[in-house]
Structure formats: C-alpha cells, structure tokens
Design a protein around this motif. Structure first.
Motif, PDB file in Angstrom:
ATOM      1  N   ARG A 259       4.306  -3.892   1.504  1.00  0.00           N
ATOM      2  CA  ARG A 259       3.978  -2.891   0.473  1.00  0.00           C
ATOM      3  C   ARG A 259       2.798  -3.395  -0.377  1.00  0.00           C
TER       4      ARG A 259
ATOM      5  N   PHE B 115      -4.458   2.563  -0.834  1.00  0.00           N
ATOM      6  CA  PHE B 115      -4.334   3.998  -1.094  1.00  0.00           C
ATOM      7  C   PHE B 115      -4.295   4.315  -2.591  1.00  0.00           C
TER       8      PHE B 115
ATOM      9  N   SER C  53       3.207  14.265   7.973  1.00  0.00           N
ATOM     10  CA  SER C  53       3.667  15.043   6.818  1.00  0.00           C
ATOM     11  C   SER C  53       2.527  15.844   6.198  1.00  0.00           C
TER      12      SER C  53
ATOM     13  N   GLY D 211       9.614  11.316  -2.136  1.00  0.00           N
ATOM     14  CA  GLY D 211      10.664  10.304  -2.199  1.00  0.00           C
ATOM     15  C   GLY D 211      10.833   9.770  -3.603  1.00  0.00           C
TER      16      GLY D 211
ATOM     17  N   ARG E 194      10.597   2.801  -3.031  1.00  0.00           N
ATOM     18  CA  ARG E 194      10.091   3.163  -1.705  1.00  0.00           C
ATOM     19  C   ARG E 194       9.341   4.493  -1.708  1.00  0.00           C
ATOM     20  N   THR E 195       8.940   4.933  -2.879  1.00  0.00           N
ATOM     21  CA  THR E 195       8.235   6.210  -2.938  1.00  0.00           C
ATOM     22  C   THR E 195       6.957   6.152  -2.092  1.00  0.00           C
TER      23      THR E 195
ATOM     24  N   GLY F 142       1.204   6.994  -0.018  1.00  0.00           N
ATOM     25  CA  GLY F 142       0.015   7.758   0.361  1.00  0.00           C
ATOM     26  C   GLY F 142      -0.127   9.056  -0.421  1.00  0.00           C
TER      27      GLY F 142
HETATM   28  C1  HEM Z   1       2.198  15.644   2.087  1.00  0.00           C
HETATM   29  C2  HEM Z   1       2.178  14.478   2.671  1.00  0.00           C
HETATM   30  C3  HEM Z   1       3.248  13.436   2.563  1.00  0.00           C
HETATM   31  C4  HEM Z   1       4.573  13.572   2.234  1.00  0.00           C
HETATM   32  C5  HEM Z   1       5.339  14.852   1.906  1.00  0.00           C
HETATM   33  C6  HEM Z   1       5.146  12.243   2.263  1.00  0.00           C
HETATM   34  C7  HEM Z   1       6.464  11.965   1.978  1.00  0.00           C
HETATM   35  C8  HEM Z   1       7.008  10.705   2.017  1.00  0.00           C
HETATM   36  C9  HEM Z   1       8.397  10.422   1.778  1.00  0.00           C
HETATM   37  C10 HEM Z   1       9.465  11.468   1.443  1.00  0.00           C
HETATM   38  C11 HEM Z   1       8.561   9.086   1.910  1.00  0.00           C
HETATM   39  C12 HEM Z   1       9.870   8.341   1.823  1.00  0.00           C
HETATM   40  C13 HEM Z   1      10.077   7.873   0.433  1.00  0.00           C
HETATM   41  C14 HEM Z   1      11.488   7.433   0.220  1.00  0.00           C
HETATM   42  O1  HEM Z   1      12.209   7.059   1.150  1.00  0.00           O
HETATM   43  O2  HEM Z   1      11.860   7.463  -0.949  1.00  0.00           O
HETATM   44  C15 HEM Z   1       7.277   8.515   2.249  1.00  0.00           C
HETATM   45  C16 HEM Z   1       7.055   7.171   2.460  1.00  0.00           C
HETATM   46  C17 HEM Z   1       5.858   6.656   2.870  1.00  0.00           C
HETATM   47  N1  HEM Z   1       4.676   7.350   3.028  1.00  0.00           N
HETATM   48 FE1  HEM Z   1       4.380   9.301   2.721  1.00  0.00          FE
HETATM   49  N2  HEM Z   1       4.168  11.350   2.598  1.00  0.00           N
HETATM   50  C18 HEM Z   1       2.997  12.024   2.796  1.00  0.00           C
HETATM   51  C19 HEM Z   1       1.775  11.483   3.128  1.00  0.00           C
HETATM   52  C20 HEM Z   1       1.525  10.152   3.353  1.00  0.00           C
HETATM   53  C21 HEM Z   1       0.240   9.580   3.674  1.00  0.00           C
HETATM   54  C22 HEM Z   1      -1.064  10.375   3.779  1.00  0.00           C
HETATM   55  C23 HEM Z   1       0.429   8.236   3.860  1.00  0.00           C
HETATM   56  C24 HEM Z   1      -0.571   7.170   4.217  1.00  0.00           C
HETATM   57  C25 HEM Z   1      -1.818   7.296   4.205  1.00  0.00           C
HETATM   58  C26 HEM Z   1       1.827   7.967   3.641  1.00  0.00           C
HETATM   59  C27 HEM Z   1       2.405   6.728   3.738  1.00  0.00           C
HETATM   60  C28 HEM Z   1       3.721   6.455   3.459  1.00  0.00           C
HETATM   61  C29 HEM Z   1       4.319   5.131   3.601  1.00  0.00           C
HETATM   62  C30 HEM Z   1       3.618   3.874   4.094  1.00  0.00           C
HETATM   63  C31 HEM Z   1       5.647   5.258   3.209  1.00  0.00           C
HETATM   64  C32 HEM Z   1       6.701   4.145   3.166  1.00  0.00           C
HETATM   65  C33 HEM Z   1       6.719   3.522   1.793  1.00  0.00           C
HETATM   66  C34 HEM Z   1       7.706   2.373   1.689  1.00  0.00           C
HETATM   67  O3  HEM Z   1       8.744   2.407   2.334  1.00  0.00           O
HETATM   68  O4  HEM Z   1       7.406   1.466   0.925  1.00  0.00           O
HETATM   69  N3  HEM Z   1       2.457   9.144   3.327  1.00  0.00           N
HETATM   70  N4  HEM Z   1       6.354   9.528   2.301  1.00  0.00           N
END
Ligand code: HEM
Length: 514
Positions: free
Chosen positions: A161, A168, A328, A456, A460-461, A464
């Motif tokens: 992380r 980002f 997503s 989220g 862990r939010t 990105g």
């Molecule tokens: C509309 C677009 C997106 C939505 C709706 C979304 C939604 C989410 C959600 C719901 C989680 C899980 C959070 C949790 O478990 O509490 C998450 C985690 C994550 N997202 Fe996104 N996301 C989007 C776009 C992106 C983009 C563009 C990137 C990277 C460039 C990204 C990278 C990540 C990563 C790496 C995690 C894991 C974080 C961790 O576990 O530390 N996401 N996202």
C-alpha cells in the motif's frame, strides 16, 4: 507373511481414510458450527447450513428463481434501479427473517452480514491490521490476484500500500490528464465513423469500447510506452475474470486447488501467458521510464528478494492494479451513460456545463474541477450501481465491532448496495435517480456520510479514487460534448455479479452527433 503385510497395509489405509474423513468433517463442519454457536450466544441468528457447502445451495436456488423473474422483466423493458433482490435475493430474504445482523456459511467460512449503522461505522472506521481481506474465495481468485495488494494482509499489504498509493495521489493524477484525454480519441473516432456509416444515427453496445478506453489509460499509466503489451495483458485478464467469476467450491472446501480440471487448466494457461507478458515488459524496459511498473521494480530490487519472489511480487501487483484500475471504472462509465441515456434532462444539464467550462476545448485539470453537475451524476450513479456491491473483511484475530465480538476467522460483510438503498439514510426518493441530492456534497446527501461506500472503507479503501474520478469525468465530458444519446430499445436491464456488478447484456445506446 505376505498376506499379513497386505492386511496391515489395508488396515493402515482404512485408518488413514477414517482420519482424513474425520479431519474433513472437523474442518468443514465442526469448527464453523462452533463459531456459529458463539455467534448465536450473542443473539446472532441465521439460516441453517447443510453439509458440506453451508448455505450455498439455497443461495443458488434463490438466485436462479430471481433470474427467471429478472429476465421476464427485462424482456418487458422494465427498468428498476434497485438491483438487490435480483443480484442478492438471499440477503433480502434473510434480512427479513433474521434482522440486520445475521450469520450464514459459504462452505466452511462463516460470514456475518451487517447492515446495522453502529457496527458498520466501526467496520468503516477500523484501520487495525487485525481486520483484513477475507479468505473466502481466495483460492478461486488466486490466479487473478495472487498475493498482490488486493488480497494480501498484515505487513505484506502495508508494504504494498505504501509503495503503490502515492502513485495515485491527486498531484500525480493531475499529470495524467493528457494521456486520459488522448486515449478518448480511438473511441470518439470509432463512434463517429459508425454514425456516418449508418446515416447520422447508430445503435451501439458501448461496454467493450469503454473497457478498451480504460485499459488504454491504465496501461499507459502503469507501463508508459509499453501499453500495447499492456493491452494484450488486459484481454487475457478479462478472459481469466470470466473463468473465475464462479466460485471453485471444491478448492475452497478441500484446499485442493491443483486438480487439473478444465477450468483450472485454462486459468493456469492464461496465468502463465500473463506472467510471461509482464516479465517481457520488465526485461525490455527495466526502470528506464518513470511509471508504476518502474516503482514496483525498483522496490523489488531494493528489497533484495530472490528472483522468483521478486517476479511474483511484480506480477501479482501488476495484475491487481490492472484489474482494480480498469474494470470498475469502465463499468461505472457504462452505468453513467445508461442513466444519462434514460434521463435526457440530466444529459442536457451536463452538456451545458461541459460547454460552459471547456468552451469547446478538451478538458484539463482546471476545467474538470469545475464540473459540479457531472460530479453529482457520477456520485449518484455510484450510489445506485456501486460496482463493488459488498465490502468483505476477515477478523484475523478476535475483534470487537460495536456490540459484536467477532471470532477469529469470521468474515464480516458490509452490504454496500443495502446501505445505498436505505430510505432512512437517503430519504423517500431513495430508488430514484436524483443527482441533485449531492448538490451540497456528501454531507448534504447522506446521513451519516460513511454509509456511502462505493470506494469501500477504512484502511483498505480504494487507492485509485482520484484516478477513477478524473478518468470518468474526462471520458464522460468528452462523449457528452460530442454526442447526443438515448437508451436503445435493444437494452435489457439485468445487473449481474461477476466479481463486480455489471450489466449482464451490456448497454445499448442510440447515438447521434451533438
Ligand atoms: C469507479 C471506479 C472504482 C471503484 C468503484 C472502485 C472501488 C473499490 C472498492 C470498493 C475497493 C475495496 C475497498 C474495500 O475493500 O474497502 C477498491 C480497492 C482498491 N482499488 Fe478501486 N475502485 C475504482 C477504481 C480504481 C482504480 C482506477 C484503481 C487504480 C488505478 C483502483 C485501485 C484499487 C486498489 C489497489 C484497491 C485495493 C486497496 C487495498 O486493499 O489497500 N481502483 N476499489
């Protein structure tokens, strides 16, 4: 003598089988049932599980029943935003029977489903490493995510992380606006061509074009000039996602994930190819360019990892960012355009705003900041159609959340969609598309504000979010300034869960030049 040896061997074999069966019974039934008892003593009820899959059969049965209803409604052209009963009919049934907190079983994993504000607040605000990503479906998802940031826990996750999140941050994302704007060109040209070919108006399925756009953007951001190879990786990841979107219950329950079933062999083949492609880029480019890949590479070499370990670190994280970064965002853009196609008055308002702030030019970081109406539309689309419909955590140690003592190994599920459709949080018009509710920001729209969870919650939010919002505003504002569109009569409304909630049959729009 020989006969005696044979007899002894047979006895040993039978003994081993009995021990194996007992162990299987102990792990798959006895331990989870002991946990359920502990939960029951706290007043947490739930549906009765059966051996060995827990409540999965009932979940499947209810889903099939609802699917038939959903298909019939889709054929009639009915569009109901609230997808909970269609996608999660079992949660709706159990919530009515057992209240906002109940426990159910997916194989040997006990999951506590919580839609009670006080406990949810604790989950959302909890940054303890003791509440990690759930192990449920970890084996099924292993080919797609490995031990990368999305699925790892504890110090391994924290390390990843800290490495990836700064890439980002908003100032970095602002530097990516041009590549996001340039990446819209192939999509715009292809739609313009189709409109011309069809005499000024065309009916197209938009999903794949938006996925390609999103894949281009994240490939450029992650791999710089190697984005052609990056795109090839995306294609393979998409196929892999389809293969693993159904749970591999045999592997989840028995731990036997290396059986050469057809599905496993296909997943392994794709995984090998993806692994090779990523390492090919690494070998070609090394750390010459400054992008996400070079940062991960530098870190892997600084950590003095062995070659195999370093390769796995790089590949798993590239795969995780690929998936998280494009799927997503593409699906959210698709839902936004579906809604704007359905509600022409909002489409007009957004077009007027884009015209106003961009004055006919391409969007840039400054003009994007001024797009308030578009932001409201995206926020409302993420409320009605959150791609991540549940947030799942596992208690890595026994932990207290609100009034609940969650035993070690229990998964806690925060149903995002349930919160997003709660009239007590959003008001009476909760089932309607009304971006106006976000006019005064999140505080004005949602009380309490942490009940809005499209990205989220807690430690862990989504890292990105800034990137995703920038990308969404760029692609939507560009499309809306160039085209007028309405929802096609060919569109069949059927949200479906394939790791994230997406339109089962895609979205068809009727397009013409603006
Ligand atoms: C509309 C677009 C997106 C939505 C709706 C979304 C939604 C989410 C959600 C719901 C989680 C899980 C959070 C949790 O478990 O509490 C998450 C985690 C994550 N997202 Fe996104 N996301 C989007 C776009 C992106 C983009 C563009 C990137 C990277 C460039 C990204 C990278 C990540 C990563 C790496 C995690 C894991 C974080 C961790 O576990 O530390 N996401 N996202």
């Amino acid at each position: 003598m020989e006969a005696l040896t044979k007899k002894l061997l047979s006895l040993c074999l039978v003994g081993l089988c009995i021990l194996g069966l007992y162990y299987f019974y102990y792990v798959v039934w006895f331990v989870p049932e002991r946990i359920r008892r502990k939960l029951r003593m706290q007043g947490i009820g739930g549906p009765k599980p059966s051996f060995p899959y827990g409540n999965i059969s009932e979940m499947k049965r209810l889903t099939i029943m609802e699917k038939n209803k959903k298909d019939a409604e889709a054929m009639k052209g009915t569009i109901k935003h609230d997808y909970r009963s269609a996608v999660f009919p079992y949660y709706e049934k159990w919530r009515k029977e057992f209240g906002p907190v109940f426990a159910y079983r997916m194989g040997k994993v006990v999951i506590v489903h919580v839609s009670e504000a006080e406990v949810l607040k604790e989950i959302c605000l909890c940054v303890s490493l003791e509440l990690g990503k759930g192990t449920y479906l970890k084996k099924t998802h292993e080919p797609l995510f490995g031990q990368g940031i999305l699925k790892s826990n504890g110090p391994a996750w924290l390390h990843q992380r800290k490495l990836i999140a700064p890439q980002f941050f908003l100032d970095k994302v602002k530097g990516m606006v041009d590549l996001m704007v340039d990446s819209t060109n192939p999509l715009l040209k292809s739609w313009e061509r189709k409109i011309e070919q069809n005499g000024g108006m065309t009916d197209i399925k938009i999903d794949d074009d938006l996925r390609t756009y999103s894949a281009d953007v994240i490939s450029l951001a992650c791999f710089g000039s190697s984005y052609v190879e990056g795109k090839e990786i995306f294609m393979k990841l998409r196929v892999l996602q389809k293969i693993i979107s159904k749970p591999n219950m045999l592997a989840e329950i028995t731990g036997l994930r290396y059986l050469p079933t057809r599905r496993n062999r296909e997943a392994w083949r794709l995984n090998r190819e993806i692994h090779t492609l990523i390492l090919k880029i690494v070998k070609q480019k090394g750390v010459q360019e400054r992008n996400l890949l070079s940062t991960i590479l530098q870190n892997a070499s600084m950590e003095n990892m062995g070659t195999k370990e370093a390769e796995k670190f790089i590949v798993d994280n590239c795969k995780s960012i690929f998936f998280a970064g494009h799927e997503s965002t593409a699906v959210t853009a698709t839902w936004c355009l579906m809604l704007l196609g359905m509600y022409p008055e909002w489409q007009k308002r957004v077009r007027a705003e884009v015209h106003d702030v961009c004055g006919g030019k391409a969007p840039d970081a400054k003009s994007i900041q001024k797009m308030k109406t578009l932001t409201m539309v995206i926020q409302e689309a993420l409320r009605l159609y959150p791609p991540g419909a549940i947030v799942l955590r596992e208690a890595l140690q026994e932990i207290k959340l609100g009034s609940i003592i969650v035993p070690k190994g229990v998964n806690v599920c925060a149903p995002v969609a349930t919160l997003h459709y709660d009239p007590n949080i959003w008001g009476k018009d909760v089932n309607e598309f009304n971006p106006e509710r976000f006019a005064n920001g999140l505080i004005g729209a949602c009380r309490p504000p942490h009940m809005y969870l499209p990205f989220g919650a807690g430690a862990r939010t989504c890292l990105g979010q800034n990137f995703a919002m920038m990308e969404l505003k760029i692609v939507l504002s560009t499309i809306i300034s160039k085209f007028k569109f309405s929802l096609s009569t060919n569109y069949r409304h059927s949200p479906v869960l394939r790791l994230i909630v997406e339109p089962e049959y895609g979205v068809n729009l009727v397009l013409e030049k603006a």
